[in-house]
Design a protein around this motif. Structure first.
Motif, PDB file in Angstrom:
ATOM      1  N   ASN A 364       0.828  -1.204   0.000  1.00 48.67           N
ATOM      2  CA  ASN A 364       0.000   0.000   0.000  1.00 48.67           C
ATOM      3  C   ASN A 364       0.863   1.255   0.000  1.00 48.67           C
ATOM      4  O   ASN A 364       0.608   2.211  -0.744  1.00 48.67           O
ATOM      5  CB  ASN A 364      -0.927  -0.015   1.210  1.00 48.67           C
ATOM      6  CG  ASN A 364      -1.715   1.275   1.349  1.00 48.67           C
ATOM      7  OD1 ASN A 364      -1.340   2.157   2.120  1.00 48.67           O
ATOM      8  ND2 ASN A 364      -2.788   1.412   0.587  1.00 48.67           N
ATOM      9  N   LYS A 365       1.893   1.270   0.839  1.00 46.78           N
ATOM     10  CA  LYS A 365       2.745   2.446   0.932  1.00 46.78           C
ATOM     11  C   LYS A 365       3.526   2.686  -0.359  1.00 46.78           C
ATOM     12  O   LYS A 365       3.722   3.829  -0.779  1.00 46.78           O
ATOM     13  CB  LYS A 365       3.714   2.296   2.105  1.00 46.78           C
ATOM     14  CG  LYS A 365       3.046   2.324   3.469  1.00 46.78           C
ATOM     15  CD  LYS A 365       2.316   3.645   3.704  1.00 46.78           C
ATOM     16  CE  LYS A 365       1.635   3.687   5.047  1.00 46.78           C
ATOM     17  NZ  LYS A 365       0.868   4.948   5.227  1.00 46.78           N
ATOM     18  N   LEU A 366       3.977   1.609  -0.983  1.00 45.95           N
ATOM     19  CA  LEU A 366       4.766   1.739  -2.209  1.00 45.95           C
ATOM     20  C   LEU A 366       3.910   1.989  -3.440  1.00 45.95           C
ATOM     21  O   LEU A 366       4.246   2.826  -4.286  1.00 45.95           O
ATOM     22  CB  LEU A 366       5.572   0.458  -2.444  1.00 45.95           C
ATOM     23  CG  LEU A 366       6.967   0.330  -1.861  1.00 45.95           C
ATOM     24  CD1 LEU A 366       7.523  -1.050  -2.171  1.00 45.95           C
ATOM     25  CD2 LEU A 366       7.907   1.410  -2.402  1.00 45.95           C
ATOM     26  N   TYR A 367       2.806   1.239  -3.541  1.00 40.18           N
ATOM     27  CA  TYR A 367       2.060   1.223  -4.795  1.00 40.18           C
ATOM     28  C   TYR A 367       0.612   1.683  -4.654  1.00 40.18           C
ATOM     29  O   TYR A 367      -0.112   1.739  -5.660  1.00 40.18           O
ATOM     30  CB  TYR A 367       2.066  -0.201  -5.377  1.00 40.18           C
ATOM     31  CG  TYR A 367       3.434  -0.812  -5.457  1.00 40.18           C
ATOM     32  CD1 TYR A 367       4.397  -0.327  -6.347  1.00 40.18           C
ATOM     33  CD2 TYR A 367       3.785  -1.888  -4.645  1.00 40.18           C
ATOM     34  CE1 TYR A 367       5.660  -0.891  -6.423  1.00 40.18           C
ATOM     35  CE2 TYR A 367       5.039  -2.472  -4.715  1.00 40.18           C
ATOM     36  CZ  TYR A 367       5.979  -1.964  -5.595  1.00 40.18           C
ATOM     37  OH  TYR A 367       7.226  -2.528  -5.664  1.00 40.18           O
ATOM     38  N   GLU A 495      11.835  -8.589  -0.283  1.00 38.72           N
ATOM     39  CA  GLU A 495      12.297  -8.974   1.053  1.00 38.72           C
ATOM     40  C   GLU A 495      12.876  -7.794   1.828  1.00 38.72           C
ATOM     41  O   GLU A 495      13.004  -7.858   3.054  1.00 38.72           O
ATOM     42  CB  GLU A 495      13.370 -10.070   0.956  1.00 38.72           C
ATOM     43  CG  GLU A 495      12.883 -11.402   0.413  1.00 38.72           C
ATOM     44  CD  GLU A 495      14.012 -12.402   0.323  1.00 38.72           C
ATOM     45  OE1 GLU A 495      14.979 -12.287   1.109  1.00 38.72           O
ATOM     46  OE2 GLU A 495      13.960 -13.297  -0.535  1.00 38.72           O
ATOM     47  N   MET A 496      13.247  -6.721   1.131  1.00 37.39           N
ATOM     48  CA  MET A 496      13.935  -5.626   1.809  1.00 37.39           C
ATOM     49  C   MET A 496      13.074  -4.957   2.866  1.00 37.39           C
ATOM     50  O   MET A 496      13.575  -4.307   3.782  1.00 37.39           O
ATOM     51  CB  MET A 496      14.426  -4.582   0.803  1.00 37.39           C
ATOM     52  CG  MET A 496      13.353  -3.671   0.239  1.00 37.39           C
ATOM     53  SD  MET A 496      14.032  -2.332  -0.788  1.00 37.39           S
ATOM     54  CE  MET A 496      14.764  -1.296   0.470  1.00 37.39           C
ATOM     55  N   TRP A 497      11.740  -5.147   2.764  1.00 36.72           N
ATOM     56  CA  TRP A 497      10.844  -4.413   3.669  1.00 36.72           C
ATOM     57  C   TRP A 497      10.662  -5.110   5.009  1.00 36.72           C
ATOM     58  O   TRP A 497      10.030  -4.540   5.899  1.00 36.72           O
ATOM     59  CB  TRP A 497       9.490  -4.205   2.989  1.00 36.72           C
ATOM     60  CG  TRP A 497       9.637  -3.592   1.639  1.00 36.72           C
ATOM     61  CD1 TRP A 497       9.301  -4.136   0.432  1.00 36.72           C
ATOM     62  CD2 TRP A 497      10.214  -2.309   1.334  1.00 36.72           C
ATOM     63  NE1 TRP A 497       9.632  -3.279  -0.593  1.00 36.72           N
ATOM     64  CE2 TRP A 497      10.196  -2.152  -0.063  1.00 36.72           C
ATOM     65  CE3 TRP A 497      10.754  -1.280   2.120  1.00 36.72           C
ATOM     66  CZ2 TRP A 497      10.681  -1.010  -0.706  1.00 36.72           C
ATOM     67  CZ3 TRP A 497      11.250  -0.147   1.483  1.00 36.72           C
ATOM     68  CH2 TRP A 497      11.205  -0.017   0.088  1.00 36.72           C
ATOM     69  N   GLY A 622      15.144   7.277  -0.870  1.00 40.81           N
ATOM     70  CA  GLY A 622      14.200   7.614   0.191  1.00 40.81           C
ATOM     71  C   GLY A 622      13.321   6.484   0.664  1.00 40.81           C
ATOM     72  O   GLY A 622      12.448   6.688   1.513  1.00 40.81           O
ATOM     73  N   GLY A 623      13.514   5.275   0.115  1.00 39.14           N
ATOM     74  CA  GLY A 623      12.848   4.109   0.653  1.00 39.14           C
ATOM     75  C   GLY A 623      11.407   3.932   0.236  1.00 39.14           C
ATOM     76  O   GLY A 623      11.058   3.974  -0.949  1.00 39.14           O
ATOM     77  N   GLY A 629       7.885   3.576  -5.553  1.00 40.60           N
ATOM     78  CA  GLY A 629       7.106   2.419  -5.974  1.00 40.60           C
ATOM     79  C   GLY A 629       6.612   2.552  -7.402  1.00 40.60           C
ATOM     80  O   GLY A 629       6.667   1.601  -8.182  1.00 40.60           O
ATOM     81  N   GLU A 630       6.140   3.728  -7.770  1.00 41.11           N
ATOM     82  CA  GLU A 630       5.640   3.929  -9.132  1.00 41.11           C
ATOM     83  C   GLU A 630       6.756   3.801 -10.161  1.00 41.11           C
ATOM     84  O   GLU A 630       6.548   3.258 -11.249  1.00 41.11           O
ATOM     85  CB  GLU A 630       4.960   5.290  -9.242  1.00 41.11           C
ATOM     86  CG  GLU A 630       3.576   5.332  -8.615  1.00 41.11           C
ATOM     87  CD  GLU A 630       2.652   4.268  -9.173  1.00 41.11           C
ATOM     88  OE1 GLU A 630       2.472   4.214 -10.410  1.00 41.11           O
ATOM     89  OE2 GLU A 630       2.112   3.471  -8.381  1.00 41.11           O
ATOM     90  N   HIS A 631       7.935   4.306  -9.828  1.00 41.45           N
ATOM     91  CA  HIS A 631       9.059   4.198 -10.763  1.00 41.45           C
ATOM     92  C   HIS A 631       9.435   2.733 -10.978  1.00 41.45           C
ATOM     93  O   HIS A 631       9.628   2.293 -12.124  1.00 41.45           O
ATOM     94  CB  HIS A 631      10.259   4.981 -10.224  1.00 41.45           C
ATOM     95  CG  HIS A 631      11.461   4.945 -11.107  1.00 41.45           C
ATOM     96  ND1 HIS A 631      11.457   5.430 -12.405  1.00 41.45           N
ATOM     97  CD2 HIS A 631      12.725   4.474 -10.894  1.00 41.45           C
ATOM     98  CE1 HIS A 631      12.649   5.267 -12.946  1.00 41.45           C
ATOM     99  NE2 HIS A 631      13.439   4.676 -12.049  1.00 41.45           N
ATOM    100  N   PHE A 632       9.516   1.962  -9.891  1.00 41.05           N
ATOM    101  CA  PHE A 632       9.872   0.547  -9.990  1.00 41.05           C
ATOM    102  C   PHE A 632       8.783  -0.226 -10.736  1.00 41.05           C
ATOM    103  O   PHE A 632       9.073  -1.078 -11.583  1.00 41.05           O
ATOM    104  CB  PHE A 632      10.069  -0.023  -8.580  1.00 41.05           C
ATOM    105  CG  PHE A 632      10.664  -1.405  -8.544  1.00 41.05           C
ATOM    106  CD1 PHE A 632      11.781  -1.730  -9.295  1.00 41.05           C
ATOM    107  CD2 PHE A 632      10.109  -2.379  -7.723  1.00 41.05           C
ATOM    108  CE1 PHE A 632      12.333  -3.001  -9.247  1.00 41.05           C
ATOM    109  CE2 PHE A 632      10.656  -3.658  -7.657  1.00 41.05           C
ATOM    110  CZ  PHE A 632      11.768  -3.966  -8.426  1.00 41.05           C
ATOM    111  N   ARG A 633       7.539   0.103 -10.448  1.00 40.80           N
ATOM    112  CA  ARG A 633       6.427  -0.572 -11.123  1.00 40.80           C
ATOM    113  C   ARG A 633       6.404  -0.253 -12.615  1.00 40.80           C
ATOM    114  O   ARG A 633       6.314  -1.162 -13.455  1.00 40.80           O
ATOM    115  CB  ARG A 633       5.104  -0.161 -10.476  1.00 40.80           C
ATOM    116  CG  ARG A 633       3.871  -0.684 -11.194  1.00 40.80           C
ATOM    117  CD  ARG A 633       2.585  -0.242 -10.508  1.00 40.80           C
ATOM    118  NE  ARG A 633       1.410  -0.714 -11.224  1.00 40.80           N
ATOM    119  CZ  ARG A 633       0.167  -0.599 -10.774  1.00 40.80           C
ATOM    120  NH1 ARG A 633      -0.055  -0.035  -9.594  1.00 40.80           N
ATOM    121  NH2 ARG A 633      -0.859  -1.054 -11.488  1.00 40.80           N
TER     122      ARG A 633
END
Length: 672
Positions: A364-367, A495-497, A622-623, A629-633
């Protein structure tokens, strides 16, 4: 009664109608699917119009939907709920599926049309699709002479039968090798919940007064970390490493050796030096030599680290360390040096909180995703749960299914499967499932995860996100349909989270008191992250190098003694360190003899290079933010195989990957 596979499901997202599906539906559905698909292919091949992208390539992408519906459900069930009936069907279907694949890719008329499709004027994804189809045909033997094609058909059929045989023998062997203990004193160190679960497992297996330690797929068994009785640990360890090697009807090593020989012969037919060269030809790794160079670079420092760890373990134990001692004393040293007792943390890793307040919270926080449990939708087993996944604005994205508990019909390990794959061409959105093997607690009791099981829950959800976020036009490119040495990358990133402050503080709470995992404990976990990396890297490399040894056999070579072959392969690779056996030995190496990872187990660490570099990017950027998240997605998770994976990585990262973050993570930077 109509067959539920005969038409497209009318359930949300085309979720298979599991409430209607019975075992007797599978064989007729497969037969109908084969016939329908072949008729569609004959129509494409026999088209008298000049071949075009639409009438050939797009037609191929649209074909075979009925077969795909039944296959996706069946092959999930053959891993997740493999009853005797399912096993019998699999034995019959496996060679037929292999023959069907040959009927597609060895169809000369179809290959001619695919080869003749012009790519001029096509958009990049469509042009890539044409090239992929051409390569698929060539790699499947379309250019071979008729006699060679006939031998290829025979090899593919026998290999499919042997792979099914290996998996089914191993499932029986897993169940038969479970360790029965009659005296609870011999299980000192297990929690009360674990002891009760072992008692329930014994009763279910017909032992009313004992305790049954069931096995998970890898060599390392969780109970080895906590059981204080050395003889019990030895029994459990030996039961694990001897699976498939025992002189009984479930022995798998002869099947493995036969498969390796047949794969070598097939590779030679297709013009490759060995199966490993064939299997890695279409991966992101540039060559088999490059793979060896990387693994060899890591092997020596990993074993040196493992030997250094062993010295500390022997000091703690007061005696030489055997393989069954390693996990127990490793946890003791971790506790003493870092004041971290992983077993004592289980009350903070309750499954429901890990899922909702950890895995889903991070997503939720990322995406911006939200998860809504759908009690009105049914899975393939009563333990399976279904969530609808929605975008931040409420737009429907797909379905996520969770199947977390072990059972005697379920293969060991953890994995992700798809029931429906996203594609704009077909108008479908993703329906995916995560499978784990967590012992089911007694009724009314919470499911407390080990630290590794908690990590695995995050890992497998990374695969689920890869499938859910797919945003491609063509089914061939959907979601996780990427090279084996890339597919583990998104899951490893997720897994990083697990110890990210905002995430761990949200989910890691004591299941009784609600108290958060103390901040100092989290700091200690972070400080202890490199402890045990010598062991972890060595056991992994042992499996990866053993995999390559089996699949670098030259055509015509046979292995009469699989045990001696394994020992020699590990010795020659420099990873034959007795206290640290491979993560998987030949007898239970399902990834490569019962799955799709033959000559590809190296993929985990190859992907980890990308993963470790990506973790550095998230930290620098910035984690846990929506922008990150949007950039990675957008640049990576959504692309599937519609672009070259390494090109997608470079677009996301701004450069090619560096191995240095991986070396740092595994404590190998100085030695390497």
């Amino acid at each position: 009664m109509s067959n539920p596979f005969s038409t497209t499901s009318t359930l949300p997202y085309q979720l298979p109608p599991f409430a209607q599906i019975r075992e007797e539906h599978f064989l007729p559905a497969f037969e109908a699917g084969f016939s329908e698909h072949l008729a569609e292919l004959d129509s494409i091949a026999g088209n008298t119009e000049p071949p075009t992208f639409e009438n050939t390539i797009v037609a191929l992408e649209r074909a075979g939907q009925a077969l795909r519906r039944v296959a996706l459900v069946f092959y999930n069930n053959s891993s997740s709920h493999s009853t005797e009936g399912i096993q019998a069907i699999e034995q019959e279907i496996a060679p037929k599926m292999a023959a069907h694949e040959d009927n597609i890719y060895l169809n000369g008329s179809l290959f001619e049309r695919v080869n003749a499709v012009p790519v001029e004027g096509l958009d990049a994804e469509s042009a890539r699709l044409v090239q992929e189809y051409r390569q698929h045909f060539v790699r499947a033997g379309a250019q071979l002479e008729p006699a060679a094609q006939q031998r290829l058909r025979e090899l593919n059929g026998e290999l499919s039968r042997l792979s099914t045989d290996f998996s089914q023998r191993l499932l029986r062997e897993m169940n038969d090798s479970a360790v029965l203990v009659t005296d609870p004193a011999e299980l000192d160190g297990l929690t009360d919940d674990d002891l009760e679960a072992a008692g329930n497992a014994a009763k279910a297996a017909g032992h009313p007064d004992g305790y049954l330690l069931t096995l998970i797929l890898p060599t390392a068994q969780p109970a080895l970390e906590t059981i204080t009785n050395r003889e019990t640990r030895q029994r459990l360890y030996e039961a694990s490493v001897n699976r498939g090697f025992r002189d009984n009807d479930n022995n798998t090593t002869g099947v493995a050796a036969r498969m390796a020989a047949l794969r070598a012969e097939r590779a030679a037919l297709l013009g490759f030096e060995n199966h490993a060269a064939l299997a890695t030809d279409d991966q992101t790794a540039p060559s088999l030599d490059a793979i060896h160079q990387m693994l060899d670079r890591l092997a020596k420092p990993a074993v040196l680290n493992a030997r250094a760890e062993a010295q500390e373990l022997e000091a703690a134990a007061g005696h030489p360390i055997e393989a069954w001692d390693w996990a127990f004393y490793s946890e003791k040293v971790r506790t003493e040096r870092f004041d971290v007792d992983l077993a004592a943390l289980r009350p903070y890793f309750e499954l429901e909180r890990v899922l909702k307040d950890g895995v889903f919270f991070a997503a939720n926080k990322l995406y911006g995703l939200t998860f809504h449990e759908r009690d009105d939708l049914q899975g393939y087993h009563p333990d399976v749960r279904v969530w609808e996944v929605r975008e931040e604005d409420g737009t429907e994205l797909g379905l996520f299914l969770g199947d977390y508990y072990t059972r005697d019909t379920k293969n060991g390990g953890a994995w992700m499967n798809s029931f429906v794959e996203q594609a704009r061409l077909t108008g479908t959105r993703a329906v995916v499932v995560n499978n784990l093997n967590v012992s089911k607690p007694p009724a009314g009791e919470p499911t407390l995860l080990t630290y590794d099981q908690m990590r695995t829950t995050f890992h497998e959800f990374g695969h689920a996100l890869h499938g859910l976020f797919s945003d491609v036009t063509y089914p061939l490119f959907s979601g996780t349909s990427v090279p084996r040495d890339f597919v583990e990358y998104p899951s490893q990133v997720n897994e990083m989270w697990i110890l990210w402050p905002e995430v761990v503080n949200n989910y890691a709470r004591h299941y009784r008191t609600g108290e958060p995992l103390p901040a100092e404990t989290i700091d200690k976990l972070l400080a202890a992250q490199q402890w045990g990396e010598g062991f972890a890297t060595t056991e992994y490399l042992g499996a990866a190098l053993l995999d390559l040894a089996w699949h670098e056999l030259t055509p015509g070579a046979t292995v009469e003694d699989p045990l001696a072959f394994e020992q020699q392969a590990l010795r020659e690779a420099g990873v034959d360190y007795t206290p640290v056996p491979p993560r998987y030995r030949t007898g239970y190496f399902k990834h490569i003899f019962g799955g799709g990872y033959s000559a590809a187990y190296y993929a985990y660490i190859w992907s980890e290079v990308l993963d470790a570099d990506t973790v550095e990017w998230f930290k620098e950027a910035g984690g846990l933010t929506r922008a990150n998240g949007e950039h990675f997605r957008k640049e990576l998770l959504s692309r599937g195989y519609s672009v070259d994976p390494l090109e997608a990585f470079r677009t996301f990262r701004g450069r090619a990957a560096s191995i240095e973050p991986l070396l740092e993570r595994r404590g190998l930077a100085e030695q390497a």
